[in-house]
Structure formats: structure tokens, C-alpha cells
Design a protein around this motif. Structure first.
Motif: not given
Ligand code: NAP
Length: 261
Positions: A17-18, A38, A42, A64, A91, A94-95, A116, A147, A164, A191-192, A195
Motif C-alpha cells: 500500500n502506501t 512485519s 509479507s 516486527d 510508516n 496497526n490499523q 506498534t 492521520s 495517531k 486522510g483517505y 489502498t
């Protein structure tokens, strides 16, 4: 002459992604980039994706960032392969998605997010400073990804929003303490961002999200990479402790157009 020729960059979470676009940006502008996801799997997928974009000039190593020994091992690799580090991009995140609301969420999951996003980011920054920046005449630069949800919360993401907000405060605190040492610390608050998660989004929901944006579109990863590269470059030489929002104007409006009264 590329802007980052001769520079060594670490992008945490640079494998998808980003983060993948951040890694690409620095590689294309001449840097030697270290990136991590992590896990082994991946990270290898990220390396393959970068190669598919025609890129080399990067090293991929799983790390990690919530694990001190893995962060130390990554720093060892940078030491061995590059002998220096100039730019750190924090960057990885963990969302904290799917934890439920604050009344039912498991506090251990809350802690995982902070471990994280906040402690991990701090740990990588501290080691980058002590092992590299403080030993180099040209010091170094740190850029965090925060964010716009640090300032304007989203639902059922208590831990993420908290993390954040903490990053924004940490950026200012680090900037203050590290400025006399010649180290700059800044932050991009997106923002948005488009992804892979958008690919499974109901089109009506995607359209509604775009309606939330005064500019009518979410950021591409490359939009964020442009801001991060600016903050990492000498073009921002007189900036430290700044939170630069990049959110299509979301933060400047009171209500989206269709619900405005
Ligand atoms: N997407 C948005 O709309 C949005 C909006 C505002 C801010 N942001 C911020 O912008 C940044 C990039 O967002 P994104 O949506 O591209 O992120 P993402 O898709 O959620 O990817 C997160 C990245 O962080 C890595 N990561 C997670 N936990 C880690 C850990 N413990 N150690 C090392 N790496 C770890 C992941 O690696 P694995 O592949 O191994 O999981 C992945 O590469 C994040 O800081 C995010 O909070 C995003």
C-alpha cells in the motif's frame, strides 16, 4: 541529479500500500532504501511487488517493530550493508480494525496498536538516532505517518485514533529535544488514501467517501510519498515538529456538502 542520491532511507511498513509507494519514491529519487513488513512472507511479497515495478536498490528485511530484537537486527543489517542512515520514515501501522466499540473491545488489542504505532515508532527512532544520526556529521531526518483521525475521530477505531494523536504529540516532543542535536522530526497526516482495501469497498461507499472530500478524491500513495519526500529533503530544512495534513481538504470543512445545513 536525484534528490536523494547517496542517501540511505528506512521505510517501516514499506512492503505494501502506501509504504510501497514511499519505498518506490525514494528508490526512484536515487536513495538506497531498506524496507520491512512485519513478517517474512509479507516482506517478500513487497520485494516482489517492487521488482515488478522495475525497481532494485532496496533491501527487504522482515521486522516486527514492536519487537526490540527484530528492530536491532534490522539496524545491524543497515550498518553492515550501508554503514549509515539518513532518513527514517515511520510508516508501519496497526490499523486496529475490527476491535469493536470502546465498551466491548479487548484492552490487550488496544495495547497491541499502541505497541506498534507509538512505542514501535519511538523505538525505531531512538535506535536510528543513537546508532546512526548522532555519529554522522550530517545527522538525519525523521518523518512519521500520522492521520487526520488524530484530530477528527472515526467510529470504532479508538485505539488507532489514540495512537495517531500520540504520534502527533510525540513528533512535537521529539522535534524539540532533537533540534539542538541537528535532527529534524516532522509528520504527514493523511486522510483517505487509496489502498487495496478500497478494491473490496462497495462502490456506493467509495463514492460517499469521495463526497466527504472537498477535492472529491482520496489521495494516491504517490501523493503521500510526495509530501513525505518533501519533509525528508532539504526543501524543508527549516521545518521541525510540523504535522502536515494531506487529506483533500477534509479537515477544513464542518460537514460534507450533502449534509450541510
Ligand atoms: N490508508 C489510509 O486511508 C490512511 C489514512 C490516514 C493515515 N494512514 C497512515 O498512513 C500509513 C500507511 O497507511 P496504509 O493504509 O498504507 O497502511 P496499511 O495498508 O495498513 O499497511 C500497514 C503497513 O504497516 C506494516 N506493519 C503493521 N504492523 C507492523 C509491525 N508490528 N511491524 C512492522 N510493520 C508493521 C504492515 O506490514 P504487513 O504487510 O506485514 O502487515 C504494512 O506494511 C499508516 O501509518 C497509516 O496509519 C493511512
Amino acid at each position: 541529479m536525484h534528490r536523494f542520491e547517496g542517501k540511505v532511507v528506512l521505510v517501516t511498513g514499506g512492503n505494501r500500500n502506501t509504504g510501497l509507494d514511499l519505498t518506490e519514491k525514494f528508490v526512484r529519487e536515487g536513495a538506497k532504501v531498506f524496507m520491512c513488513g512485519s513478517s517474512e512472507e509479507s516482506t517478500a511479497r513487497g520485494a516482489a511487488a517492487l521488482k515488478a515495478r522495475g525497481l532494485d536498490g532496496f533491501t527487504a528485511q522482515a521486522c516486527d517493530i514492536s519487537d526490540a530484537s527484530q528492530v536491532a537486527a534490522l539496524m545491524d543489517t543497515i550498518e553492515r550493508e550501508a554503514r549509515r542512515l539518513d532518513i527514517l520514515v515511520n510508516n508501519a501501522a496497526n490499523q486496529g480494525i475490527g476491535h469493536g466499540g470502546p465498551l466491548e473491545m479487548d484492552p490487550e488489542l488496544f495495547w497491541d496498536v499502541l505497541k506498534t504505532n507509538v512505542v514501535g515508532g519511538f523505538r525505531v527512532t531512538q535506535l536510528a538516532c543513537n546508532r546512526f544520526f548522532m555519529k554522522q556529521e550530517s545527522r538525519g531526518v525523521v518523518v512519521f505517518l500520522s492521520s487526520n483521525t488524530a484530530m477528527r475521530a472515526i467510529r470504532h477505531r479508538t485505539a488507532y485514533c489514540t495512537s495517531k494523536g500520540a504520534i502527533n504529540s510525540m513528533v512535537r516532543a521529539l522535534a524539540l529535544d532533537l533540534a539542538p542535536l541537528g535532527i529534524r522530526v516532522n509528520c504527514c497526516a493523511p486522510g483517505y488514501i487509496y489502498t487495496e482495501r478500497w478494491e473490496t469497498l462497495d462502490p456506493a461507499k467509495a463514492a460517499r467517501r469521495r463526497l466527504n472530500c472537498p477535492l472529491r478524491h482520496e489521495a494516491k500513495g504517490s501523493d503521500i510519498a510526495n509530501v513525505v519526500a518533501f519533509l525528508a529533503s532539504d526543501d524543508s530544512a527549516n521545518m521541525t515538529g510540523e504535522i502536515v495534513t494531506c487529506d483533500a481538504g477534509c479537515s477544513c470543512q464542518h460537514m460534507p456538502e450533502d449534509v450541510d445545513v
